[in-house]
Scaffold this motif. Structure first.
Motif, PDB file in Angstrom:
ATOM      1  N   ASP A   1      49.165  42.366  33.845  1.00 33.29           N
ATOM      2  CA  ASP A   1      49.115  42.432  35.308  1.00 33.29           C
ATOM      3  C   ASP A   1      47.835  43.145  35.757  1.00 33.29           C
ATOM      4  OD1 ASP A   1      49.493  42.639  38.004  1.00 33.29           O
ATOM      5  OD2 ASP A   1      51.445  43.629  37.893  1.00 33.29           O
ATOM      6  N   LEU A   2      46.888  42.398  36.275  1.00 33.96           N
ATOM      7  CA  LEU A   2      45.605  42.974  36.704  1.00 33.96           C
ATOM      8  C   LEU A   2      45.747  43.856  37.931  1.00 33.96           C
ATOM      9  CD1 LEU A   2      43.185  39.928  36.257  1.00 33.96           C
ATOM     10  CD2 LEU A   2      43.703  41.746  34.624  1.00 33.96           C
ATOM     11  N   ASN A   3      46.813  43.660  38.706  1.00 32.46           N
ATOM     12  CA  ASN A   3      46.996  44.436  39.931  1.00 32.46           C
ATOM     13  C   ASN A   3      47.276  45.917  39.650  1.00 32.46           C
ATOM     14  OD1 ASN A   3      46.800  42.110  41.691  1.00 32.46           O
ATOM     15  ND2 ASN A   3      48.810  41.520  40.926  1.00 32.46           N
ATOM     16  N   THR A   4      47.789  46.217  38.479  1.00 26.51           N
ATOM     17  CA  THR A   4      48.095  47.615  38.120  1.00 26.51           C
ATOM     18  C   THR A   4      47.153  48.145  37.049  1.00 26.51           C
ATOM     19  OG1 THR A   4      49.686  46.936  36.399  1.00 26.51           O
ATOM     20  CG2 THR A   4      50.539  47.212  38.637  1.00 26.51           C
TER      21      THR A   4
ATOM     22  N   ASN B   1      42.137  32.768  37.961  1.00 27.03           N
ATOM     23  CA  ASN B   1      43.530  33.197  37.771  1.00 27.03           C
ATOM     24  C   ASN B   1      43.875  33.496  36.316  1.00 27.03           C
ATOM     25  OD1 ASN B   1      46.273  33.739  38.073  1.00 27.03           O
ATOM     26  ND2 ASN B   1      46.479  32.225  39.700  1.00 27.03           N
TER      27      ASN B   1
ATOM     28  N   VAL C   1      38.347  41.975  37.328  1.00 21.43           N
ATOM     29  CA  VAL C   1      39.649  42.496  37.748  1.00 21.43           C
ATOM     30  C   VAL C   1      39.875  42.283  39.246  1.00 21.43           C
ATOM     31  CG1 VAL C   1      41.090  44.574  37.865  1.00 21.43           C
ATOM     32  CG2 VAL C   1      39.595  44.205  35.899  1.00 21.43           C
ATOM     33  N   GLN C   2      38.801  42.286  40.014  1.00 22.13           N
ATOM     34  CA  GLN C   2      38.931  42.199  41.467  1.00 22.13           C
ATOM     35  C   GLN C   2      39.149  40.776  41.967  1.00 22.13           C
ATOM     36  OE1 GLN C   2      35.567  44.293  43.136  1.00 22.13           O
ATOM     37  NE2 GLN C   2      35.992  46.152  41.983  1.00 22.13           N
ATOM     38  N   THR C   3      38.590  39.780  41.274  1.00 18.15           N
ATOM     39  CA  THR C   3      38.768  38.380  41.687  1.00 18.15           C
ATOM     40  C   THR C   3      39.736  37.621  40.794  1.00 18.15           C
ATOM     41  OG1 THR C   3      36.944  37.555  40.306  1.00 18.15           O
ATOM     42  CG2 THR C   3      36.385  38.352  42.513  1.00 18.15           C
ATOM     43  N   HIS C   4      40.057  38.190  39.623  1.00 22.27           N
ATOM     44  CA  HIS C   4      40.924  37.569  38.608  1.00 22.27           C
ATOM     45  C   HIS C   4      40.251  36.359  37.941  1.00 22.27           C
ATOM     46  CE1 HIS C   4      44.941  39.390  40.268  1.00 22.27           C
ATOM     47  NE2 HIS C   4      43.934  40.245  40.277  1.00 22.27           N
TER      48      HIS C   4
ATOM     49  N   HIS D   1      35.369  51.549  41.486  1.00 23.67           N
ATOM     50  CA  HIS D   1      36.570  50.794  41.141  1.00 23.67           C
ATOM     51  C   HIS D   1      36.307  49.896  39.933  1.00 23.67           C
ATOM     52  CE1 HIS D   1      38.786  52.217  44.554  1.00 23.67           C
ATOM     53  NE2 HIS D   1      37.858  51.790  45.401  1.00 23.67           N
TER      54      HIS D   1
ATOM     55  N   GLU E   1      43.880  48.983  36.883  1.00 18.14           N
ATOM     56  CA  GLU E   1      42.973  50.108  37.152  1.00 18.14           C
ATOM     57  C   GLU E   1      43.689  51.439  37.008  1.00 18.14           C
ATOM     58  OE1 GLU E   1      39.622  51.612  40.368  1.00 18.14           O
ATOM     59  OE2 GLU E   1      40.934  49.942  40.884  1.00 18.14           O
TER      60      GLU E   1
END
Length: 481
Positions: free
Chosen positions: A256-259, A230, A198-201, A296, A261
């Motif tokens: 969307d991996l940015n949201t 990606n 999740v942190q590096t995609h 995280h 968590e």
């Protein structure tokens, strides 16, 4: 010769010390710690290259007592800052800076970077092994006049550093392979599965549909445990081709991996349903795997399963729960809920109650099968007389109800009633011969302003129905306050 023997003895002693530990990371740290203390420098470090991102990463660092650690500050260092080092490495040489002030004019970016770390001198050696390992290691502020001898010493231990890094990488690959192999067994129940950082995609494809794979320009997964970059871009490419357009936006938001968590907080999984062009109804799901040292979210599984048959069964059960089995229109429960939603949204319109006059006589004279045929014919006629957005339901027996949004004027209401009565008059039931079906109708107008419930409207329409029942033939009454 004596110097070489001395170096060999030190290296052997360092190896024995490092091998007291079981984990490769611990062994590497002990190895460089031993040499850092032996040399008497400020720092001993290893930087590994990430050629794809064109950065160098400080992965291991030993610092003498009282010297500030720089490992946290030296992540993803732009290779352009030290590109001249790589030119020297390519010539088979080491970088030796006996006084950092001597590079101030020619290499200002390197100079300013080293100055911030209080580096006055350094020796750096390359580490290269095929295409698997590309790195360098070195020492900051070694003892004065030791640089030339130090390069010989560092060259000797370079092979050992490569060996430790190879062992570490092999262990990482083995662990990853074992983990993904376990996920491969789990993936049998899914159409596809991705293992994602999740942190590096970055992600691994554990399983994927062969049609999708060919669309991506690949006949097969070249390497079962390849890391790819990606995840969101990868999935967007797939969904633009294989997901029904009306579900794209929802699935794009879901992946969307940015949201992710925040959405997965205190949950074992989250899911979304979409319609795919290959397999019909599908359910996508994120499952958390592990978390980093700070708590995280680190890795997740993204799984897609086909639920087409399940969805059809659910839709059928939902239809049966909401539908009057005899007539196919809404039953009382679902119809009331639809009208309640309309009232909550303050949508004006006309509520109508309808029942068949002398229906008991039809049942008694012609039998219940004919009676059922009459009920079905009335239901079909009510539905045909209404629009798709209108609510039509069977209350029970020969009683029906309708809600017609937008009908609030007497003239419009009468026009609808006249058309309905004409359609009812055209119903032909063979067993009734020339006998016509007659209905009574009670209606009330809702202006969209009052706070009314379904029961309130029903009461008003029922009061009007009572008046209609007193008249012969198809008759209608609109409630007036």
């Amino acid at each position: 010769m004596k110097t070489l023997m001395k170096y060999e003895l030190v290296i052997n002693e360092a190896l024995r010390s490092a091998l007291m530990y079981d984990m490769p990371d611990e062994q590497i740290y002990e190895f460089i710690s031993f040499f850092g203390k032996h040399i008497g420098c400020d720092r001993f470090y290893i930087f590994e290259d990430n050629k794809k991102e064109h950065v160098a990463v400080n992965t291991y660092e030993w610092c003498a007592q009282g010297v500030s650690k720089e490992i946290d500050n030296l992540q993803d260092v732009d290779m352009n800052i030290i590109n001249w080092w790589y030119d020297i490495f390519d010539e088979g040489k080491n970088v030796i800076i006996q006084d950092v002030e001597t590079i101030k004019e020619e290499h200002p970016y390197t100079y300013s970077t080293l100055l911030k770390q209080n580096v006055k001198s350094l020796v750096v050696c390359p580490i290269r092994y095929k295409d698997e390992i590309s790195a360098f290691f070195g020492v900051d502020n070694p003892p004065i006049n030791e640089n030339l001898g130090l390069t010989t010493f560092l060259d000797m231990i370079a092979t050992m550093v490569v060996s430790f890094l190879k062992i570490r990488n092999a262990q990482i690959k083995t662990k990853r392979a074992a983990k993904l192999s376990g996920y491969s067994a789990l993936a049998q129940i899914y159409m596809s599965m991705h293992y994602i950082n999740v942190q590096t995609h970055q992600f691994h494809i554990v399983k994927i549909n062969n049609v999708v794979l060919k669309y991506l320009g690949r006949e097969a997964l070249h390497e079962k445990y390849d890391i790819e970059d990606n995840f969101m871009k990868h999935m967007r490419t797939i969904y633009k081709k294989f997901c029904k357009p009306e579900y794209l936006e929802y699935e794009f938001d879901f992946i969307d991996l940015n949201t992710l968590e925040e959405r997965l907080k205190n949950r074992k999984s989250i899911e979304n349903v979409f319609y795919g062009k290959l397999s019909g109804w599908c359910r996508s799901r994120f499952i958390p795997v592990d978390y980093d040292e700070d708590g995280h979210l680190l890795h997740v599984l993204y799984c897609v399963e086909c639920i087409d048959e399940q969805k059809k069964r659910e839709d059928k059960l939902l239809y049966m729960a909401q539908t009057d089995i005899m007539t196919g229109i809404s039953n009382r429960g679902s119809g009331e809920k639809m009208i309640e939603r309309v009232l909550n949204n303050k949508v004006s319109g006309m509520m109508c109650l309808v029942d068949c006059d002398k229906f008991k006589a039809i049942n008694d004279t012609y039998g219940h099968m004919v009676g059922d045929e009459v009920i079905i014919a009335i239901a079909n006629t009510l539905q045909k007389s209404c629009r798709d957005k209108d609510v039509v339901m069977r209350l029970g027996g020969d009683e029906f109800a309708m809600f017609i949004p937008g009908v609030t004027e007497q003239k419009c209401a009468q026009s609808f009633i006249d058309r309905l009565f004409e359609n009812i008059n055209n119903i032909k039931i063979e067993a009734l011969e020339d006998k016509k079906i007659v209905i009574s109708l009670g209606a009330c107008i809702y202006d969209g302003k009052e706070e009314l419930s379904f029961d309130d409207l029903y009461y008003r329409a029922d009061s009007a129905m009572y008046q209609s029942k007193k008249k012969d033939g198809c008759s209608a009454t609109i409630f007036r306050k």
